[in-house]
Design a protein around this motif. Sequence first.
Motif, PDB file in Angstrom:
ATOM      1  N   ASP A 157       0.820  -1.210   0.000  1.00 38.89           N
ATOM      2  CA  ASP A 157       0.000   0.000   0.000  1.00 38.89           C
ATOM      3  C   ASP A 157       0.862   1.272   0.000  1.00 38.89           C
ATOM      4  O   ASP A 157       2.035   1.251   0.355  1.00 38.89           O
ATOM      5  N   LEU A 158       0.225   2.369  -0.433  1.00 38.74           N
ATOM      6  CA  LEU A 158       0.962   3.604  -0.699  1.00 38.74           C
ATOM      7  C   LEU A 158       0.347   4.817  -0.015  1.00 38.74           C
ATOM      8  O   LEU A 158       0.664   5.951  -0.370  1.00 38.74           O
ATOM      9  N   GLY A 159      -0.507   4.583   0.975  1.00 40.21           N
ATOM     10  CA  GLY A 159      -1.110   5.700   1.682  1.00 40.21           C
ATOM     11  C   GLY A 159      -2.026   6.525   0.801  1.00 40.21           C
ATOM     12  O   GLY A 159      -2.375   6.137  -0.312  1.00 40.21           O
ATOM     13  N   ALA A 160      -2.395   7.701   1.306  1.00 37.10           N
ATOM     14  CA  ALA A 160      -3.355   8.562   0.611  1.00 37.10           C
ATOM     15  C   ALA A 160      -2.689   9.618  -0.258  1.00 37.10           C
ATOM     16  O   ALA A 160      -3.352  10.250  -1.082  1.00 37.10           O
ATOM     17  N   SER A 161      -1.374   9.830  -0.085  1.00 34.43           N
ATOM     18  CA  SER A 161      -0.709  10.955  -0.744  1.00 34.43           C
ATOM     19  C   SER A 161       0.771  10.657  -0.940  1.00 34.43           C
ATOM     20  O   SER A 161       1.194   9.499  -0.883  1.00 34.43           O
ATOM     21  N   PHE A 162       1.542  11.715  -1.102  1.00 31.63           N
ATOM     22  CA  PHE A 162       3.000  11.619  -1.234  1.00 31.63           C
ATOM     23  C   PHE A 162       3.688  11.319   0.088  1.00 31.63           C
ATOM     24  O   PHE A 162       4.893  11.083   0.133  1.00 31.63           O
ATOM     25  N   LEU A 163       2.940  11.318   1.195  1.00 31.08           N
ATOM     26  CA  LEU A 163       3.534  11.278   2.533  1.00 31.08           C
ATOM     27  C   LEU A 163       4.391  10.037   2.763  1.00 31.08           C
ATOM     28  O   LEU A 163       5.397  10.094   3.475  1.00 31.08           O
ATOM     29  N   PHE A 164       4.024   8.895   2.156  1.00 29.46           N
ATOM     30  CA  PHE A 164       4.805   7.672   2.342  1.00 29.46           C
ATOM     31  C   PHE A 164       6.257   7.884   1.929  1.00 29.46           C
ATOM     32  O   PHE A 164       7.190   7.363   2.559  1.00 29.46           O
ATOM     33  N   ALA A 165       6.469   8.654   0.851  1.00 34.54           N
ATOM     34  CA  ALA A 165       7.823   8.891   0.349  1.00 34.54           C
ATOM     35  C   ALA A 165       8.597   9.813   1.283  1.00 34.54           C
ATOM     36  O   ALA A 165       9.803   9.627   1.507  1.00 34.54           O
ATOM     37  N   GLU A 166       7.921  10.790   1.836  1.00 32.70           N
ATOM     38  CA  GLU A 166       8.554  11.721   2.779  1.00 32.70           C
ATOM     39  C   GLU A 166       9.006  10.987   4.040  1.00 32.70           C
ATOM     40  O   GLU A 166      10.133  11.165   4.514  1.00 32.70           O
ATOM     41  N   GLY A 218      -1.030   7.254  -3.196  1.00 34.59           N
ATOM     42  CA  GLY A 218       0.358   7.638  -3.470  1.00 34.59           C
ATOM     43  C   GLY A 218       0.922   7.011  -4.729  1.00 34.59           C
ATOM     44  O   GLY A 218       2.127   7.125  -4.999  1.00 34.59           O
ATOM     45  N   LEU A 219       0.079   6.373  -5.545  1.00 37.13           N
ATOM     46  CA  LEU A 219       0.586   5.648  -6.719  1.00 37.13           C
ATOM     47  C   LEU A 219       1.290   6.562  -7.710  1.00 37.13           C
ATOM     48  O   LEU A 219       2.358   6.217  -8.230  1.00 37.13           O
ATOM     49  N   LYS A 220       0.737   7.728  -7.992  1.00 33.94           N
ATOM     50  CA  LYS A 220       1.376   8.630  -8.950  1.00 33.94           C
ATOM     51  C   LYS A 220       2.750   9.056  -8.448  1.00 33.94           C
ATOM     52  O   LYS A 220       3.724   9.082  -9.217  1.00 33.94           O
ATOM     53  N   THR A 221       2.841   9.368  -7.164  1.00 33.90           N
ATOM     54  CA  THR A 221       4.142   9.724  -6.582  1.00 33.90           C
ATOM     55  C   THR A 221       5.120   8.582  -6.738  1.00 33.90           C
ATOM     56  O   THR A 221       6.278   8.781  -7.123  1.00 33.90           O
ATOM     57  N   PHE A 222       4.668   7.362  -6.452  1.00 33.16           N
ATOM     58  CA  PHE A 222       5.566   6.215  -6.552  1.00 33.16           C
ATOM     59  C   PHE A 222       6.079   6.036  -7.972  1.00 33.16           C
ATOM     60  O   PHE A 222       7.279   5.805  -8.185  1.00 33.16           O
ATOM     61  N   LEU A 223       5.215   6.131  -8.955  1.00 34.61           N
ATOM     62  CA  LEU A 223       5.620   5.955 -10.354  1.00 34.61           C
ATOM     63  C   LEU A 223       6.630   7.011 -10.777  1.00 34.61           C
ATOM     64  O   LEU A 223       7.497   6.753 -11.623  1.00 34.61           O
ATOM     65  N   ASN A 224       6.541   8.192 -10.184  1.00 35.05           N
ATOM     66  CA  ASN A 224       7.486   9.265 -10.509  1.00 35.05           C
ATOM     67  C   ASN A 224       8.842   9.068  -9.835  1.00 35.05           C
ATOM     68  O   ASN A 224       9.871   9.484 -10.370  1.00 35.05           O
ATOM     69  N   VAL A 225       8.845   8.424  -8.669  1.00 38.82           N
ATOM     70  CA  VAL A 225      10.073   8.278  -7.885  1.00 38.82           C
ATOM     71  C   VAL A 225      10.802   6.979  -8.212  1.00 38.82           C
ATOM     72  O   VAL A 225      12.032   6.916  -8.181  1.00 38.82           O
ATOM     73  N   ASP A 279      -6.966   6.812  -8.887  1.00 35.41           N
ATOM     74  CA  ASP A 279      -6.877   7.643 -10.083  1.00 35.41           C
ATOM     75  C   ASP A 279      -6.937   6.732 -11.310  1.00 35.41           C
ATOM     76  O   ASP A 279      -5.984   6.011 -11.612  1.00 35.41           O
ATOM     77  N   GLU A 280      -8.069   6.748 -12.003  1.00 36.78           N
ATOM     78  CA  GLU A 280      -8.277   5.838 -13.133  1.00 36.78           C
ATOM     79  C   GLU A 280      -7.259   6.042 -14.252  1.00 36.78           C
ATOM     80  O   GLU A 280      -6.958   5.108 -15.000  1.00 36.78           O
ATOM     81  N   ALA A 281      -6.715   7.235 -14.388  1.00 37.93           N
ATOM     82  CA  ALA A 281      -5.741   7.509 -15.449  1.00 37.93           C
ATOM     83  C   ALA A 281      -4.484   6.650 -15.290  1.00 37.93           C
ATOM     84  O   ALA A 281      -3.808   6.331 -16.267  1.00 37.93           O
ATOM     85  N   LEU A 282      -4.183   6.249 -14.042  1.00 37.93           N
ATOM     86  CA  LEU A 282      -2.977   5.465 -13.781  1.00 37.93           C
ATOM     87  C   LEU A 282      -3.141   3.997 -14.150  1.00 37.93           C
ATOM     88  O   LEU A 282      -2.170   3.250 -14.183  1.00 37.93           O
ATOM     89  N   MET A 283      -4.355   3.594 -14.447  1.00 36.02           N
ATOM     90  CA  MET A 283      -4.614   2.200 -14.810  1.00 36.02           C
ATOM     91  C   MET A 283      -3.892   1.801 -16.096  1.00 36.02           C
ATOM     92  O   MET A 283      -3.647   0.616 -16.342  1.00 36.02           O
ATOM     93  N   GLN A 284      -3.521   2.784 -16.912  1.00 34.29           N
ATOM     94  CA  GLN A 284      -2.865   2.501 -18.187  1.00 34.29           C
ATOM     95  C   GLN A 284      -1.370   2.254 -18.050  1.00 34.29           C
ATOM     96  O   GLN A 284      -0.705   1.917 -19.035  1.00 34.29           O
ATOM     97  N   SER A 285      -0.824   2.408 -16.849  1.00 32.87           N
ATOM     98  CA  SER A 285       0.614   2.206 -16.670  1.00 32.87           C
ATOM     99  C   SER A 285       1.010   0.779 -17.026  1.00 32.87           C
ATOM    100  O   SER A 285       0.374  -0.196 -16.582  1.00 32.87           O
ATOM    101  N   GLU A 286       2.052   0.645 -17.807  1.00 34.73           N
ATOM    102  CA  GLU A 286       2.531  -0.675 -18.222  1.00 34.73           C
ATOM    103  C   GLU A 286       3.167  -1.443 -17.063  1.00 34.73           C
ATOM    104  O   GLU A 286       3.458  -2.638 -17.193  1.00 34.73           O
ATOM    105  N   ARG A 287       3.355  -0.784 -15.944  1.00 35.74           N
ATOM    106  CA  ARG A 287       3.991  -1.434 -14.795  1.00 35.74           C
ATOM    107  C   ARG A 287       2.986  -2.132 -13.884  1.00 35.74           C
ATOM    108  O   ARG A 287       3.374  -2.805 -12.933  1.00 35.74           O
ATOM    109  N   LEU A 288       1.713  -1.971 -14.175  1.00 35.15           N
ATOM    110  CA  LEU A 288       0.688  -2.634 -13.380  1.00 35.15           C
ATOM    111  C   LEU A 288       0.553  -4.095 -13.796  1.00 35.15           C
ATOM    112  O   LEU A 288       0.551  -4.426 -14.976  1.00 35.15           O
ATOM    113  N   ILE A 289       0.435  -4.964 -12.797  1.00 35.69           N
ATOM    114  CA  ILE A 289       0.133  -6.375 -13.036  1.00 35.69           C
ATOM    115  C   ILE A 289      -1.173  -6.678 -12.318  1.00 35.69           C
ATOM    116  O   ILE A 289      -1.293  -6.472 -11.115  1.00 35.69           O
TER     117      ILE A 289
END
Length: 276
Positions: A36-45, A72-79, A110-120
């Motif tokens: 899990d990745l929490g609700a925001s960027f906070l997991f990375a901080e 926090g999925l978008k943050t994770f994909l960026n980091v 975020d439904e837009a992230l469903m298209q990421s090729e890194r999802l299994i």
Amino acid sequence: MIIKALVENTTVSEEYKNEHGLSLYIETLNHKLLFDLGASFLFAENAQKLGVDISEVDLVVISHGHYDHGGGLKTFLNVNSKAKIYVNRQAFAKHYASRQGGEKVYIGLDEALMQSERLIFAGEHFIIDEELELFSNIKGRKLISSGNQDILMESGGMLVQDNFSHEQNLIISEGGKTLLVAGCAHNGIVNIIDHLIEIKHSPPHYVIGGFHLYSRSADKYEDAALINLIGLYLKDTGSFCYTCHCTGIEPYQRLKEIMREKIEYLSTGSQLKILS
């Protein structure tokens, strides 16, 4: 095995910020993973403060399709540029919570992230390797939280009660022992453990996760009788439990009275070493 709580509703100190959500860093013999990745960027901080390099994580599991576990999925994909993310396909459906007063609030991913090729997209029993496996499609309906009634999903253009078919759980096997990691246990921690026993033929040695004994939508705790029955079941399994997030502090205290030394609470900043 090393476990660090990157995000949880509470915190061990002011050094680590907390939020309504869950994110765990787990370091096994073969993996550096996030559950899990929490609700925001906070997991990375908080990861940085806890000495965790997110860019080195090789695998992510998202337990279900609610923002407090996958926000926090978008943050994770960026980091992180390499890790695969294991999620149930139905997790990207539209999910809502019914708040006090009848307001329906979107709580999905975020439904837009469903298209990421890194999802299994994992099935109902998905073996990743000799250490890790996922399971979902829980059939049992014993000791289910009444708070589930306030959680909805879109089906056929209508909002209906969520059936939590999108919720998956992680089994980690190491040194002849097993750890069950659950996100919110919407399907009931008792039913989830029963399902694991069908797979592994014995209860897990450790359990980590939320037990959904507090409803944030309704701002109320589950009935004491239900909590007592869950506590007695968990005590009988012999498993050591670390609970957190949607369990709620008051239900945890009641579980503690029943289970005594077999349960502890996991807050943001908590660090564990188990199965070794």
